[in-house]
Design a protein around this motif. Structure first.
Motif, PDB file in Angstrom:
ATOM      1  N   ALA A  43       0.820  -1.215   0.000  1.00  0.00           N
ATOM      2  CA  ALA A  43       0.000   0.000   0.000  1.00  0.00           C
ATOM      3  C   ALA A  43       0.852   1.262   0.000  1.00  0.00           C
ATOM      4  N   ASN A  44       2.174   1.079   0.230  1.00  0.00           N
ATOM      5  CA  ASN A  44       3.105   2.210   0.334  1.00  0.00           C
ATOM      6  C   ASN A  44       2.612   3.218   1.371  1.00  0.00           C
ATOM      7  N   THR A  45       2.118   2.665   2.488  1.00  0.00           N
ATOM      8  CA  THR A  45       1.493   3.488   3.529  1.00  0.00           C
ATOM      9  C   THR A  45       1.857   2.932   4.897  1.00  0.00           C
ATOM     10  N   PRO A  46       2.209   3.794   5.847  1.00  0.00           N
ATOM     11  CA  PRO A  46       2.467   3.279   7.203  1.00  0.00           C
ATOM     12  C   PRO A  46       1.209   2.654   7.797  1.00  0.00           C
ATOM     13  N   LEU A  47       1.419   1.623   8.610  1.00  0.00           N
ATOM     14  CA  LEU A  47       0.306   0.883   9.212  1.00  0.00           C
ATOM     15  C   LEU A  47       0.499   0.850  10.725  1.00  0.00           C
ATOM     16  N   VAL A  48      -0.540   1.233  11.440  1.00  0.00           N
ATOM     17  CA  VAL A  48      -0.508   1.231  12.909  1.00  0.00           C
ATOM     18  C   VAL A  48      -1.470   0.155  13.406  1.00  0.00           C
ATOM     19  N   TYR A  49      -0.920  -0.829  14.097  1.00  0.00           N
ATOM     20  CA  TYR A  49      -1.714  -1.948  14.645  1.00  0.00           C
ATOM     21  C   TYR A  49      -1.786  -1.771  16.164  1.00  0.00           C
ATOM     22  N   VAL A  50      -3.008  -1.713  16.694  1.00  0.00           N
ATOM     23  CA  VAL A  50      -3.199  -1.520  18.135  1.00  0.00           C
ATOM     24  C   VAL A  50      -4.019  -2.684  18.689  1.00  0.00           C
ATOM     25  N   ASN A  51      -3.414  -3.407  19.592  1.00  0.00           N
ATOM     26  CA  ASN A  51      -4.046  -4.584  20.202  1.00  0.00           C
ATOM     27  C   ASN A  51      -4.131  -4.375  21.712  1.00  0.00           C
ATOM     28  N   ASN A  52      -4.984  -5.144  22.365  1.00  0.00           N
ATOM     29  CA  ASN A  52      -5.155  -5.013  23.815  1.00  0.00           C
ATOM     30  C   ASN A  52      -4.377  -6.089  24.559  1.00  0.00           C
ATOM     31  N   THR A  53      -4.245  -5.867  25.843  1.00  0.00           N
ATOM     32  CA  THR A  53      -3.707  -6.890  26.737  1.00  0.00           C
ATOM     33  C   THR A  53      -4.857  -7.434  27.583  1.00  0.00           C
ATOM     34  N   GLY A  54      -4.530  -8.296  28.548  1.00  0.00           N
ATOM     35  CA  GLY A  54      -5.549  -8.796  29.459  1.00  0.00           C
ATOM     36  C   GLY A  54      -5.896 -10.247  29.218  1.00  0.00           C
ATOM     37  N   LEU A  55      -7.037 -10.632  29.739  1.00  0.00           N
ATOM     38  CA  LEU A  55      -7.494 -12.021  29.713  1.00  0.00           C
ATOM     39  C   LEU A  55      -8.977 -12.039  29.372  1.00  0.00           C
ATOM     40  N   ASN A  67     -14.019 -17.870  26.583  1.00  0.00           N
ATOM     41  CA  ASN A  67     -15.366 -18.309  26.188  1.00  0.00           C
ATOM     42  C   ASN A  67     -15.814 -19.472  27.037  1.00  0.00           C
ATOM     43  N   GLY A  68     -15.526 -19.409  28.323  1.00  0.00           N
ATOM     44  CA  GLY A  68     -15.982 -20.423  29.253  1.00  0.00           C
ATOM     45  C   GLY A  68     -14.979 -21.544  29.393  1.00  0.00           C
ATOM     46  N   LYS A  69     -14.841 -22.382  28.368  1.00  0.00           N
ATOM     47  CA  LYS A  69     -13.978 -23.552  28.443  1.00  0.00           C
ATOM     48  C   LYS A  69     -12.533 -23.255  28.053  1.00  0.00           C
ATOM     49  N   THR A  70     -12.299 -22.149  27.377  1.00  0.00           N
ATOM     50  CA  THR A  70     -10.945 -21.809  26.946  1.00  0.00           C
ATOM     51  C   THR A  70     -10.634 -20.378  27.360  1.00  0.00           C
ATOM     52  N   VAL A  71      -9.457 -20.196  27.971  1.00  0.00           N
ATOM     53  CA  VAL A  71      -9.044 -18.896  28.490  1.00  0.00           C
ATOM     54  C   VAL A  71      -7.896 -18.378  27.633  1.00  0.00           C
ATOM     55  N   TYR A  72      -8.009 -17.136  27.161  1.00  0.00           N
ATOM     56  CA  TYR A  72      -7.027 -16.568  26.248  1.00  0.00           C
ATOM     57  C   TYR A  72      -6.316 -15.379  26.880  1.00  0.00           C
ATOM     58  N   THR A  73      -5.005 -15.349  26.677  1.00  0.00           N
ATOM     59  CA  THR A  73      -4.244 -14.161  27.041  1.00  0.00           C
ATOM     60  C   THR A  73      -4.137 -13.262  25.817  1.00  0.00           C
ATOM     61  N   PHE A  74      -4.007 -11.981  26.063  1.00  0.00           N
ATOM     62  CA  PHE A  74      -3.821 -10.994  25.002  1.00  0.00           C
ATOM     63  C   PHE A  74      -2.515 -10.253  25.292  1.00  0.00           C
ATOM     64  N   ASP A  75      -1.611 -10.312  24.339  1.00  0.00           N
ATOM     65  CA  ASP A  75      -0.267  -9.790  24.588  1.00  0.00           C
ATOM     66  C   ASP A  75      -0.076  -8.352  24.154  1.00  0.00           C
ATOM     67  N   GLY A  76      -1.092  -7.760  23.487  1.00  0.00           N
ATOM     68  CA  GLY A  76      -0.885  -6.412  22.985  1.00  0.00           C
ATOM     69  C   GLY A  76       0.043  -6.440  21.790  1.00  0.00           C
ATOM     70  N   PHE A  77       1.333  -6.182  22.045  1.00  0.00           N
ATOM     71  CA  PHE A  77       2.355  -6.195  21.008  1.00  0.00           C
ATOM     72  C   PHE A  77       1.980  -5.257  19.870  1.00  0.00           C
ATOM     73  N   SER A  78       1.337  -4.128  20.205  1.00  0.00           N
ATOM     74  CA  SER A  78       0.956  -3.145  19.190  1.00  0.00           C
ATOM     75  C   SER A  78       2.194  -2.697  18.426  1.00  0.00           C
TER      76      SER A  78
END
Length: 628
Positions: A221-233, A236-247
């Protein structure tokens, strides 16, 4: 130049009030630092993995109200954030009020624009089409090409006009979809910045892949890209996911110019010269997220946050002297004060002095509380009660007695430890007890229902046995800097010690050959195109070296383990029957699993209790191999 604040925040699912307070604080901070734009993750206000909370209209109204607070706070700064957008006048495919996963753009205390998520994932942990109406669906309803609806956002900042391409998470993973939102935005450009707001769970090695994909997108795209992710936990009940951010921020040549620290809530700033495509910032090196350090970080972060989320600060861990319980104990001891951890050894007559001594040594090394509660007497009582109680047929008065086999006795021991001692002790201690099962055991049901497959969280259940060993070495060498897990526990043959046939002192252990079966089971569960016995036999028929390459196990191992096709096939069928048979029922009733792999058990690995099945292709190859 745009000064951008990256609001990598810990999103608390189901608490829009707390998330909004955090966002308001970050907005104030960014305004004080003269930032032009602050960007928050996808679904920053409500959280993302909420289950059927999305069906509560009162909750949706709260999310809207908190969204208006964020818009009002966008006074001298542009705020880009994720929230649910509700169209109260229309309904979704489920007949409920229509909801969109949306990106909100606010400026001068007013809503400038909304962008709706185009591509909705419906695989792994995601279930978006159950709750949200996508832009693709909207285009079908309006009978208008979706490309006409994917439009850039126009903003004026400090007297200068900017064109932003705002997309949401999956919109950046479009390779397998018929629509490429970034390509459409670029065609409708030119763009100054592409912004991807995400709520993307941690998976071992995933960021390495994302960096390749997003770098290519920025470059094309010849364009800068900014990716913003969250952290936390989130879960969906039976499976627990961590979120690392790593924006992460990519310049127009695809180089990474900044990335936020993983697993940390942070507000970072970058000054992006859009005319230069962000090339005013020097490239940076990013950490590898596929090594044992990342694995430990994810598991430790997940356990710590899970304990906090359920308000638990004390745990009881059944320690056998083996590797799984030792790693579990060392893991929890790196998170909680040692006096809040009770290690409980529960020997029977089948437990060796070797493992009893190792359990004691582990507790001493970690400084945790320790207790020994033998189970022999209670197990004998239970067995005697079962075998000695007459079973009466009241219709004809006949009676008989049940036989407690050696296999039943093994299960009685496991259940006595968990259902009786661990459950009762943890209640008295004021905490919960752990499930120490690993993924290899969970795959084929090598565990006892209501026994060692019980507990409040299965922290190691998405780790293969070889990863458990890697984690043991990492805990000793890096986290503690000394040998807290005894080397003898690492060297010991893995064994349940539920009978004399599993005597560790005689080198007798588990029936699972982890050096091979870890990789076979991984192919069953984690490969994107799920492997079946037909695939395994096809690769085997091409040569054991081909199969070893496909599985990723040690070269030459299969010929060492199996003398020919018959024992190889017998082994394959044995474990496939377990994996697709009784193990399914056990997994359905297992504790929540902390996810770190590309497919974890629970909601991520959706399965039904069906009959064991071997395909026609498998039967054909089997017959061919055995007739040679």
């Amino acid at each position: 130049m745009l000064k951008i604040a990256i609001g990598q925040m810990d999103v608390i699912p189901g608490r829009p009030d707390l998330n909004t307070d955090k966002m308001l604080s970050m907005i104030a901070n960014a305004s004080n630092h003269q930032a032009d734009i602050i960007i928050f993750p996808e679904m920053a206000i409500p959280g993302y993995l909420l289950g059927d909370t999305w069906e509560q209209q009162a909750y949706l109204r709260d999310c809207e109200a908190f969204g208006r607070k964020i818009i009002a706070a966008a006074k001298d700064i542009c705020v880009i954030f994720g929230n649910v957008a509700v169209d109260w006048g229309k309904h979704g495919d489920d007949g409920r009020v229509r909801k969109h996963n949306a990106c909100f753009i606010a400026q001068d205390s007013r809503l400038v624009d909304i962008r709706i998520k185009t591509l909705q994932p419906n695989y792994r942990e995601f279930d978006d089409t159950r709750h949200f109406f996508s832009l693709s669906s909207l285009s079908l309803e309006r009978r208008e090409p979706v490309e006409n609806l994917i439009k850039p956002v126009k903003l004026s900042i400090k007297g200068k006009d900017y064109t932003l391409g705002c997309i949401i998470c999956e919109d950046g993973w479009s390779d397998d979809y018929s629509v490429d939102p970034i390509a459409v935005l670029t065609a409708n450009g030119p763009l100054d910045v592409i912004i991807n707001i995400s709520c993307s769970p941690f998976t071992l090695g995933k960021n390495n892949k994302r960096n390749r994909v997003f770098s290519r997108q920025a470059r094309e795209a010849n364009t800068p890209l900014v990716y913003v992710n969250n952290t936390g936990l989130q879960n969906n009940g039976k499976t627990v996911y961590t979120f690392d951010g790593f924006s992460t921020v990519y310049n127009s040549t695809g180089q990474i110019v900044t990335c936020c620290r993983p697993f940390a809530e942070t507000l970072d700033y970058i000054e992006l010269v859009t005319e230069a495509g962000g090339q005013n910032l020097p490239p940076v090196n990013v950490p590898d997220d596929s090594d044992i350090a990342s694995l430990y970080q994810a598991v430790s972060y997940g356990v710590k946050n899970f304990l906090q989320s359920i308000g638990m600060n004390k745990v009881v861990i059944g320690v056998s002297g083996g590797i799984d319980s030792a790693v579990s104990a060392a893991l929890y001891a790196s998170i909680l004060p040692p006096e809040n951890i009770l290690l409980l050894n529960m020997p029977s007559r089948f437990n060796s002095q070797t493992t009893k001594d190792l359990a004691s040594q582990l507790a001493k090394n970690l400084g945790c509380l320790y207790a020994v509660m033998p189970i022999e007497q209670s197990v004998e009582h239970t067995a005697a009660q079962i075998s000695g109680t007459p079973i009466i047929n009241l219709a004809n008065g006949t009676e008989h007695q049940l036989n407690v086999s050696s296999f039943v006795l093994e299960n009685i021991q496991a259940r006595d430890r968990s259902s009786r001692l661990l459950a009762g002790t943890s209640a008295a201690f004021g905490g919960g007890f752990t499930c120490n099962a690993n993924k290899s055991e969970l795959t084929v049901g090598y565990s006892t229902l209501y026994g060692d497959q019980a507990g409040f969280l299965a922290a190691l259940a998405d780790l293969w046995k070889h990863q458990v060993y890697q984690l043991a070495h990492y805990l000793n060498a890096t986290i503690y800097g000394r040998e807290v897990i005894p080397q003898a526990a690492i060297d010991l043959v893995p064994s349940a010690e539920l009978s004399f046939e599993q005597s560790v002192d005689e080198g007798k252990g588990d029936p699972i050959i982890y050096s091979y079966h870890d990789y076979l089971f991984r192919a069953f569960t984690e490969y994107w195109n799920r492997v079946t016995p037909a695939d395994i036999l096809d690769w085997y028929s091409q040569g054991t070296d081909v199969l070893e390459q496909k599985l990723g196990c040690q070269t030459g191992l299969i010929q060492q383990l199996f003398s020919g096709p018959r024992p190889f096939i017998d082994d394959l069928e044995r474990w496939w029957r377990h994996y697709t048979g009784m193990a399914v029922a056990k997994r359905i009733q297992a504790p929540p699993v902390l996810a770190v792999s590309r497919r974890a058990y629970g909601f991520d690995h959706r399965e039904a209790q069906n009959n064991v099945y071997f395909t026609q292709e498998y039967l054909r190859i089997k017959q061919l191999l055995l007739s040679q």
